[in-house]
Structure formats: C-alpha cells, structure tokens
Design a protein around this motif. Structure first.
Motif, mmCIF file in Angstrom:
data_model
loop_
_atom_site.group_PDB
_atom_site.id
_atom_site.type_symbol
_atom_site.label_atom_id
_atom_site.label_comp_id
_atom_site.label_asym_id
_atom_site.label_seq_id
_atom_site.Cartn_x
_atom_site.Cartn_y
_atom_site.Cartn_z
ATOM 1 N N THR A 192 0.847 -1.202 0.000
ATOM 2 C CA THR A 192 0.000 0.000 0.000
ATOM 3 C C THR A 192 0.881 1.252 0.000
ATOM 4 O O THR A 192 2.086 1.171 0.247
ATOM 5 C CB THR A 192 -0.908 0.030 1.241
ATOM 6 N N MET A 193 0.262 2.399 -0.247
ATOM 7 C CA MET A 193 1.001 3.665 -0.253
ATOM 8 C C MET A 193 1.672 3.927 1.098
ATOM 9 O O MET A 193 2.804 4.388 1.171
ATOM 10 C CB MET A 193 0.045 4.816 -0.577
ATOM 11 N N GLY A 194 0.934 3.620 2.187
ATOM 12 C CA GLY A 194 1.497 3.825 3.532
ATOM 13 C C GLY A 194 2.706 2.955 3.776
ATOM 14 O O GLY A 194 3.677 3.373 4.403
ATOM 15 N N GLN A 195 2.657 1.711 3.282
ATOM 16 C CA GLN A 195 3.799 0.802 3.476
ATOM 17 C C GLN A 195 4.963 1.164 2.558
ATOM 18 O O GLN A 195 6.101 0.781 2.820
ATOM 19 C CB GLN A 195 3.359 -0.634 3.203
ATOM 20 N N LEU A 196 4.687 1.921 1.496
ATOM 21 C CA LEU A 196 5.755 2.327 0.574
ATOM 22 C C LEU A 196 6.486 3.565 1.098
ATOM 23 O O LEU A 196 7.717 3.569 1.199
ATOM 24 C CB LEU A 196 5.159 2.605 -0.807
ATOM 25 N N TYR A 197 5.720 4.609 1.455
ATOM 26 C CA TYR A 197 6.338 5.885 1.845
ATOM 27 C C TYR A 197 6.389 6.103 3.356
ATOM 28 O O TYR A 197 7.123 6.970 3.821
ATOM 29 C CB TYR A 197 5.559 7.042 1.209
#
Length: 615
Positions: A192-197
């Motif tokens: 997910t975006m949260g886990q990426l950034y």
C-alpha cells in the motif's frame, strides 16, 4: 527555449552558444514533427535542459574539444536510448542534416566491455551487440540523470541489463576505475502507499515505509558507492507523483510527516516499466528514458543460453547441437509467424521471446532423460538420440506456440505444421520444396497433433489414452469425487506434473467450467508425493489485497532463519492460485495481488512489512 539554452551554454564556457542553442531547438522541433508519437517521448523544456547539462559536463571534461562534437554527443546520449527501432533512422537523418560533416569519436569503453562480458558469462547471458549497446546506454544515462526509466515489454532484458551493469561496475571497482554498485529492488504496487512511503500508526507514531527506509539508509551512507533504487512495477499517478520532488532538481523525498530526505550524488532512482500509458507528462519529462524492445533481441540469445544448461553429454555431442540448431532455425520463425497471423491467441499481449522461453523451459525438463545413454550399439544410440530430440522438440513446440491459441486455430495449426515438416497431406507448394531435415519420428494421422505424446521407450508418438491403465470407478467413491480420464485431463495433468516436479510456474487459461480448478486440486491432493511437496491453496476474489495474499502464504511457511521463510525442511511448497484475474483493478489498471506474485517470481521474495527486511 533558444534564449535559455544560449545563456546556459555561455555559462558553461561555450563560445558559439547561440548557434548551438538553435540547433537543439531545431532538433526537438523536427523530432516532434517527424517521429512517431509515444508515451515516453518528451520534447519540452526539461528535455532541452538535460541536453544542456550533458553538454556542460562534456565541456568541463574535454575543454579543448570541438563544440559541435560536444553538442552532438550531448544530444545523442540523452535522446538516442528512448527511440523505437523504426524512429532511429529518422533521428539519425535529422541529426546529420543539422550537424553536417560532424563525426563523433568512438568512446573508449574497453575495460567496461571486458567487465560486462564477465558479468554476462556469470548470468548465462549472450554478449549480443544490441543488448550491449542498451547496457552502455543505461550506464551513460546513469551518469547524466539521477532519475531514469527503462521501458519495454517482458524479455527485453531490462532487469538483466541493470544486474549485469551493476556487477560489471562492481568488478571494475577493484582496480579503482569505477565505484561499487548496490541494487535495491522492489515492486511499488505490491504494497500500500502507507507501506511504501511511511504512515502514522494507530497510536499516532510515525513508521517509515519500505522505500523511505531504504532511501534514508542510502542517503545517510557516507561511502561513495553507487546506490540504485530499482522500482520494478507499473508507473501510475497514485504513487509516482510523490516522487516528483525527488526526480527534479530538488532531489528531495518529501514524506507525509514533514521529513525531507535529500538524495546523495551517489544515488539513482531507476524505474522498470512496461509502458507509460498512464504516467503524467510531469513524470515523463523528469526522467531519462531507455527503451528496450524484445523484438530487437529476438529469441536466438535465449536458445544459446539454454544450450549452456544442457547436460554435459548433450553439450559435448556435435550431432545433438547440429540437430537442435537445424530444428530451431527451420521451424521456430514460421511457427511464430503462422500463430500470429492465422490464429487467435488466447493470451494477449505476448511476444515471441516469451513463447520460446516457455518452450525452452519445458524442453529442458526432458533433457536429463535424453542424455541418459542406453546399453546398445553406438550407431543405434545416435539414431535413438536423434528420434528423442525430434520427438521432444515437436512436442514442446506444439505445447508452447500451439498451446496459447483457441480450439479453431488448433485445427488450422495441426494441418499447417504437418505440411511444414513434410507429414500428412502435403499442399502443392511443399511437394517440390526440399526439407532442411528429414524426421525419423512420424506423427500418427488419425487425430490432431494435440492428441499425441512422445514416448521415449517406444520411440514414437502415442495416443494420450494409451499412456494410462484402463479406468475403473471405485464403488466407494462419492459422485462429485469421480474424475473420468479423458484426453484433456490426461494431457493437462501430464504438463502440470512435469512443471511441478521441475519447479516451473504454469498458468491454465480458459473460460469458466472447463475443469481447470478440479484438475489442479486433484493433482495436488491425490497425485503428488506428500513427502516432497506441501500444497498451498489461494482463492482470489474481487476484494483480495496484496497484504492478504502475503499473509496467507506466510502463515503456511516456517521461519528457517532471519529473513528466510519456507515450507518444512526437506519439502517444497506448491502454490495454487485460483481465479488469478479476479482482484479488482485499481484506478489505473494495476492488480496489487498479482504484482506481489510477480515480485516473488522475479526476485524470490518480498518485504516483511513489520521490520522492512527482505524475506
């Protein structure tokens, strides 16, 4: 543009800045008018700026060189890698008209060529001229731009070019000619975006994402080693827009919690993408582009690399090598052309190297038994070897190029292939044509080619139904548990078992109700050796997420050591993914659960979401 270019060139120390700036603008104007329109082509101000930067770097390095040569080198280095094959000739024409009589000196890459040659041997790749050129273009682009995109379909050699270049540069670091290179690979769509950034957790505490953690580690590393962050996955506006500040002149990663991490000069952002259909012009203009086409490499390098994996007895046999060469050169190109033009393919898009790659993997599973000698006279042994190679070659050609076409096309393909190899009803054109090779193995004519399998013991093609004992229904079986063997079930079970035992991924494609799931479940539950294999079942639905997929597979595995998970020691995991195409498409068409599986097939692991370690 000309005015900005002129001022920039004068500031770099060019004496003839006005003329050169006009030539840059004219080049891009003519390119935009004459070349084809592609998503990754950009002729805006950023493109002009990158040419100016490249020319400035060259001027500093070679202050006494002719300015026309420096400018031409800058224009070619920045633009040539991104053009398609059909546009290259037009671009060369435009450049030769604008710079008449200017010839570029050949750059001296002698040491790098040698290092790349050793890297190709290590990865069992072929030192193909086109592949070498593209690898050098990546090297030149890395030196000019801190953000670059390697664009192209599967089997174009994107990942291998980066891996080979990384290894080559690292080997040159021993003699201090280059710097050691580290690759950090991930698929940005598999999380997910949260886990990426990074994101704030339930308690409000900030947790770094996988990309931000790696980025921070690389930025804080004081060594001057090259660090390449490779993002191998679809580029879309959902996640790439956050990279805009990294890719422009700011070179800073801005996070949601207000952190700004500056990119060091030793770092490069590398994106591996299939196409840029949904990328914004802002992103495209910020990156250097290298376009790689599978068609320009072709399938022949794959065959040469496959020869190196053959058992020693076959590698040492000039008879076997000559026979393989003759069969590949004779049949592969016409077969691919016929299935492309005359047949309806059920898989799309699919390119020629992908099909031949599948054929070579399947063919490789039979080579061990072909290489096992028999206790018979030498002459007969050679004849047997020829029949085995012919039989398995035809069988694997049929179940690669001929396996991805629909039923009506299979009937056409059956007639065509029989005529092509000189068996069955020859058409008038083939009667007078001399065959490059005469087959000792003959296909029976009663049914289609798909109804026969090559039997090495009998040295002939046999009907699938003759390969199994007579079927009797067990009186104790429940009605829904009875699977009556048919030609279809036998042949697909054979291919499934063959691939499972040789650890090859396999995909069954077909409409609903054709028995795909029942076939695989029957194989996994009743026919495989439970002492060797652990079956794992996954059922995808529209709501399946990448995190759920990862958790289900992880829950069935044991922790071997730090960062390594696997099935119980001594066993192999077999994963069956049902309804693979079911997960809901995102706004720009990506399917994260499938991207997660692709990352696993490509890199052999994924990131543990809690500790940011690669498993």
């Amino acid at each position: 543009y000309a005015m900005i270019g002129e001022i920039s060139l004068f500031s770099f120390g060019f004496l003839d800045g006005r003329t050169l700036a006009r030539k840059i603008v004219a080049t891009y104007k003519l390119c935009s008018e004459q070349l084809s329109s592609q998503d990754h082509y950009d002729y805006g101000m950023r493109a002009v700026k990158s040419v100016l930067t490249a020319a400035g770097n060259l001027k500093r390095r070679y202050p006494d060189e002719d300015e026309m040569i420096i400018m031409l080198r800058g224009i070619i280095d920045v633009n040539l890698p991104k053009f398609l094959t059909q546009d290259l000739a037009l671009f060369q024409g435009i450049v030769s008209d604008l710079f008449p009589g200017v010839t570029l000196p050949t750059p001296d890459y002698k040491d790098l060529h040698q290092a790349l040659s050793e890297a190709y041997n290590h990865f069992n790749l072929q030192n193909d001229e086109i592949f070498l050129t593209k690898t050098l273009q990546v090297y030149e682009m890395v030196n000019v731009r801190h953000g670059l995109m390697v664009v192209g379909y599967s089997y174009a050699g994107k990942s291998q070019a980066l891996a080979s270049l990384s290894r080559g540069l690292t080997s040159l670091s021993a003699t201090h000619l280059e710097k050691k290179t580290h690759l950090f690979c991930m698929n940005p769509k598999s999380i997910t975006m949260g886990q990426l950034y990074g994101q704030n957790d339930m308690s409000g505490e900030w947790t770094d994402g996988i990309l931000s953690k790696i980025f921070r580690t690389c930025a804080n590393d004081p060594s001057d080693d090259r660090k390449w962050l490779v993002l191998d996955g679809p580029v879309d506006a959902i996640w790439i827009e956050n990279m805009n500040t990294v890719l422009d002149d700011n070179k800073k990663l801005c996070l949601v919690n207000g952190d700004m991490i500056s990119m060091s000069n030793a770092m490069n952002m590398v994106f591996e993408v299939q196409d840029l259909a949904v990328a914004s012009p802002a992103t495209v203009s910020r990156c250097g582009m290298i376009y790689m086409q599978p068609e320009s490499l072709g399938w022949r390098p794959l065959v040469k690399s496959w020869y190196n994996k053959l058992p020693e007895r076959l590698q040492g046999s000039s008879c076997a090598r000559a026979l393989f060469d003759a069969l590949f050169e004779w049949l592969v190109d016409p077969t691919l052309e016929f299935t492309r033009k005359e047949c309806t393919r059920t898989m799309s898009p699919v390119n020629d190297p992908t099909i031949i790659g599948g054929m070579l993997r399947l063919l490789g599973t039979f080579m061990e038994q072909v290489a096992t000698p028999r206790d018979i006279e030498e002459g007969e042994n050679e004849q047997d070897l020829q029949m085995w190679i012919e039989g398995y070659f035809l069988f694997c050609l049929l179940w690669s190029a001929g396996a991805i076409i629909d039923y009506k096309s299979r009937i056409k393909f059956d007639k065509w292939l029989r005529a092509e190899i000189g068996q069955g009803d020859k058409d008038k054109k083939k009667k007078d044509v001399a065959m490059p090779h005469k087959f000792l193995v003959q296909w029976p004519e009663k049914r289609t080619l798909y109804d026969y399998v090559f039997d090495q013991e009998e040295n002939k093609f046999m009907d699938w139904m003759d390969t199994i004992p007579e079927y009797k229904v067990n009186s104790d079986s429940a009605y829904h548990e009875i699977i009556v063997p048919t030609t279809d079930t036998i042949r697909y079970s054979f291919l499934l078992e063959r691939c499972a035992k040789n650890f090859l991924p396999l995909m069954f494609i077909g409409t609903t109700g054709t028995g795909k799931s029942i076939l695989v479940k029957d194989m996994f539950l009743n026919k495989i050796d439970r002492e060797c294999f652990v079956p794992i079942f996954l059922q995808f639905s529209a709501q399946t997420s990448a995190n759920q997929t990862q958790d289900i597979i992880d829950s069935r595995l044991e922790k071997r050591r730090k960062g390594v998970f696997g099935p119980p020691i001594g066993k192999h995991g077999l994963i069956f993914v049902d309804d693979t195409s079911m997960p809901e498409l995102e706004e720009y068409g990506a399917q994260p659960p499938i991207e997660l599986l692709r990352q696993w097939l490509d890199y052999g692991g994924w990131y543990e979401r809690k500790k940011d370690n690669v498993e």
